[in-house]
Write an enzyme that holds these catalytic residues in place. Structure first.
Site, short mmCIF file in Angstrom:
data_model
loop_
_atom_site.label_atom_id
_atom_site.label_comp_id
_atom_site.label_asym_id
_atom_site.label_seq_id
_atom_site.Cartn_x
_atom_site.Cartn_y
_atom_site.Cartn_z
N ASP A 52 31.96 8.11 40.31
CA ASP A 52 33.01 8.37 41.28
C ASP A 52 32.51 9.22 42.44
OD1 ASP A 52 35.60 8.55 42.37
OD2 ASP A 52 36.03 10.36 41.20
N ASN A 101 26.59 12.76 32.24
CA ASN A 101 28.01 12.99 32.47
C ASN A 101 28.81 11.82 31.92
OD1 ASN A 101 30.31 14.46 33.85
ND2 ASN A 101 30.52 12.41 34.75
N GLU A 102 29.71 12.14 31.01
CA GLU A 102 30.68 11.18 30.47
C GLU A 102 30.06 9.86 30.02
OE1 GLU A 102 34.01 10.78 33.12
OE2 GLU A 102 34.74 12.78 32.60
N ASN A 143 35.24 17.25 29.84
CA ASN A 143 35.93 16.92 31.09
C ASN A 143 37.34 16.45 30.70
OD1 ASN A 143 33.43 17.34 32.19
ND2 ASN A 143 33.06 15.23 32.79
N TYR A 179 41.59 15.73 31.61
CA TYR A 179 42.56 15.44 32.68
C TYR A 179 43.98 15.23 32.15
CZ TYR A 179 38.64 15.32 35.84
OH TYR A 179 37.55 15.69 36.58
N TYR A 238 45.22 12.05 34.47
CA TYR A 238 44.99 10.66 34.06
C TYR A 238 45.85 10.28 32.85
CZ TYR A 238 41.22 10.40 37.45
OH TYR A 238 40.52 10.40 38.62
N GLU A 274 35.14 19.97 33.44
CA GLU A 274 35.99 19.39 34.50
C GLU A 274 37.44 19.51 34.08
OE1 GLU A 274 35.18 15.38 35.81
OE2 GLU A 274 33.02 15.73 35.84
N TRP A 283 37.32 20.88 38.51
CA TRP A 283 36.87 19.71 39.25
C TRP A 283 37.76 19.56 40.45
CZ3 TRP A 283 32.49 17.31 39.11
CH2 TRP A 283 32.35 16.08 39.77
N LYS A 343 40.37 16.12 44.50
CA LYS A 343 40.57 17.19 43.51
C LYS A 343 39.96 18.51 43.96
CE LYS A 343 41.18 14.15 39.56
NZ LYS A 343 40.63 12.88 40.11
C1 BDP Z 1 35.49 12.32 35.75
C2 BDP Z 1 34.10 12.22 36.37
C3 BDP Z 1 34.05 12.68 37.81
C4 BDP Z 1 35.24 12.11 38.57
C5 BDP Z 1 36.50 12.64 37.90
C6 BDP Z 1 37.73 12.17 38.64
O1 BDP Z 1 33.16 12.96 35.61
O2 BDP Z 1 32.84 12.28 38.41
O3 BDP Z 1 35.20 12.39 39.93
O4 BDP Z 1 36.55 12.14 36.61
O5 BDP Z 1 38.19 11.06 38.37
O6 BDP Z 1 35.68 11.29 34.90
O7 BDP Z 1 38.24 12.89 39.49
#
Ligand code: BDP
Length: 595
Positions: free
Chosen positions: A162, A414-415, A468, A470, A474, A505, A550, A570
């Protein structure tokens, strides 16, 4: 790998400024020997910079494939008897370099340096032609991966990460001279016992006669000689040591010299911060004291420059870290410019240093439309070749950054996909290789939200848990009560692993200037409320050893329905570093602990 420097025996020349630049959509350049003369249809291009945002045409900005850079440069007078090296700090994503008509070096990977000994092709005082063929295409085998989607209306490049696929010569290019026998590498690992600092070191020399005597002198920040030693490897003790501490980047200058009898053959001055890092249970210890990470996942991402390095922006960003009370950041999702690492050393800012292995999770639909979902690890997708490239990226990252006191954790990905046996097969050797390359720092990776506690099969290979998350964005969007509940439940699970947990994150997209008394998603109020619930949970889970929001600033992405104005919003700051309300909320929290 040592960064070039001017010393008693070494000289450097920066080759930045305007280069010639040509696209090569038909990939004709090698066949037509573009390196043998002036590039066809060349325009001027700034180095360092991404090429993309220099142009005002979409097809050029979004171009993928081969592209060329060229410059004529004078080798300085006085370098007659020296070994002459050409060094690129980063060319994204792959490069082949010619000096005049001689192929000098090839390199895969867009964020780590590479160099070529060009002594045989050049002479001091001569003007030479340097030509670079670069390529920004991503494949299933590159790190990061991507692929070309072939459609009836043409081809496009898709990828799973992303952030925009900026490309070009992103960091300075150097010519430098050393003696014909030279210090090739130095590794230092530091420790202390009570008041005495210990620098364990290992020096390798190369070239004509690589068996000279090694002498080391250590100077403190006042340039006073405080310790010395000799021999290719050993340990030097510093009495009444001044430790490198978070927020106080105290650095010694360790001068490593090669001698032929009394004659100085080569010298290299390495800045050394004496500090230790270690994990004990759920504690992350720096100099044996528990450390709590406050800061951000960041990006190298600037208007016009793209991923080009800018000293001025770097300084301003560090001023903002200070202003907000941040003590650390993660180089998401690739190793940053060496200048950033040097400055973090000076400022006492701690760094989680990440390789460019992002997007190794092809089954999830990310904001970037990457085409149909596919199995991540398979002979057709991420395969042995990908793993070999990934291993190369880990080794190159560690080799470049191993002597930086600011680097306290290696993040090897990462992820990535992390819940399958195929992921274990792919990653287990990579954890082992990273540990072999550096056993003095913890090793981890940033875990994705689809691979929670009990499901993830990779965290057991890591020294700490990096998450990470959300909830509230999400998932549970607009429902922060449920988000808080889910987050707490998950962290209580991870706590059972008895390892420190860093939230690498957490964040919500926020349009600067959007407001709502209801604190609805996308507004500045929502971002603040979102952070508050996360902080409430972090403060109540003992194993949480850090929080990285993040993102530090809004950053450019590929187009997608979840991205406004081509950006991931973000950021706590806008792309041009204006604070959103969340910045003041974080400052309140982080400064409280800080001052
Ligand atoms: C995470 C990723 C990051 C993205 C973030 C997002 O590690 O690179 O920018 O989500 O969606 O999954 O903001």
């Amino acid at each position: 790998m040592l960064k070039p420097q001017d010393s008693n025996t070494r000289n450097t020349k920066h080759i930045t400024g305007l280069w010639d630049f040509s696209f090569d959509p038909g990939d004709m350049g090698i066949r037509e020997k573009w390196y043998a003369g002036k590039l066809p249809d060349a325009v001027r291009m700034a180095v360092p910079s991404s090429f993309n945002d220099i142009f005002a045409e979409k097809s050029k900005r979004n171009y993928f494939g081969a592209f060329w850079y060229q410059i004529n440069v004078k080798v300085p007078n006085g370098w007659e008897n020296d070994r002459i090296t050409l060094r690129f700090e980063s060319v994204t994503h792959s490069a082949c370099v010619w000096v005049n008509e001689n192929e000098a070096v090839r390199h895969e990977g867009g964020y780590t340096p590479f160099e070529a000994d060009i002594t045989d092709y050049v002479s001091a005082g001569e003007t030479i032609r340097i030509t670079v063929r670069a390529d920004n295409t991503l494949t299933f085998q590159t790190i990061p991966p991507g692929h070309i989607v072939d459609s009836p209306v043409g081809k496009r490049l898709a990828y799973w990460h992303d952030f925009f696929n900026y490309a070009g010569i992103h960091r300075p290019v150097w010519l430098y001279s050393t003696s014909k026998t030279y210090i090739d590498d130095i590794t230092v690992v530091t420790d202390f016992e009570e008041e005495t600092g210990i620098i364990k070191y290992d020096v390798t020399q190369a070239g004509l006669n690589p068996s000279y005597r090694v002498g080391i002198k250590v100077y403190d920040a006042n340039k006073e000689l405080v310790a010395q030693g000799s021999g290719k490897s050993g340990a030097i003790k510093i009495k009444n040591v001044h430790l490198w501490e978070p927020g106080n980047g105290y650095l010694y200058n360790a001068e490593f010299c090669l001698y032929d009898g009394e004659k100085l053959i080569d010298d290299y001055v390495l800045r050394v911060g004496v500090r230790t890092v270690r994990i004990e249970g759920i504690k992350f210890l720096v100099n044996e004291k528990p450390f709590y990470f406050r800061g951000f996942g960041c990006h190298e991402d600037l208007e016009i420059l793209g991923k080009g390095h800018s000293d001025a922006h770097m300084l301003h960003d560090f001023e903002l870290y200070k202003w907000i009370g941040a003590n650390s950041f993660r180089t998401s999702h690739y190793p940053y410019s060496e200048d950033v690492m040097d400055y973090a050393d000076e400022q006492g800012i701690l760094v989680i240093d990440e390789t460019p292995a992002v997007g190794l999770n092809m089954n999830i639909s990310t904001p970037v439309v990457a085409g149909s979902t596919v199995g991540t690890f398979s002979p057709e997708t991420a395969n042995d070749k990908t793993q070999a490239n990934h291993l190369g990226a880990i080794k190159e990252t560690i080799s470049r950054d191993k002597n930086h006191p600011c680097v306290v954790i290696w993040s090897i990905a990462n992820e990535p996909e992390s819940k399958t046996d195929a992921a274990v097969e792919y990653f287990k050797p990579l954890f082992e290789a990273a540990r072999k390359a550096d056993s003095s720092r913890p090793i981890g990776f940033a875990n994705v939200l689809f691979s929670p506690y009990g499901i993830c099969k990779l965290t057991k290979y890591a020294d700490l848990v990096m998450l990470n998350r959300y909830y509230g964005w999400y998932s549970e969007i607009g429902d922060l009560k449920s988000a808080e509940f889910q987050l707490r439940k998950e962290l209580e699970g991870w706590s059972k692993d008895n390892k420190p947990i860093i939230i690498t994150e957490y964040g919500a997209d926020t349009l600067a200037g959007a407001h709502s008394v209801l604190a609805s998603p996308w507004t500045e109020e929502y971002q603040v409320e979102f952070l508050k619930i996360y902080h409430r949970v972090f403060d109540s889970v003992e194993a949480v050893a850090g929080e990285h929001v993040w993102n530090f600033a809004d950053f450019e992405t590929a187009s997608g329905v979840m991205r406004v104005d081509g950006q991931n919003m973000k950021g706590v700051f806008t792309r041009d570093r204006k604070p959103k309300a969340a910045a003041f909320e974080l400052r309140r929290r982080w400064k409280r602990d800080n001052e």
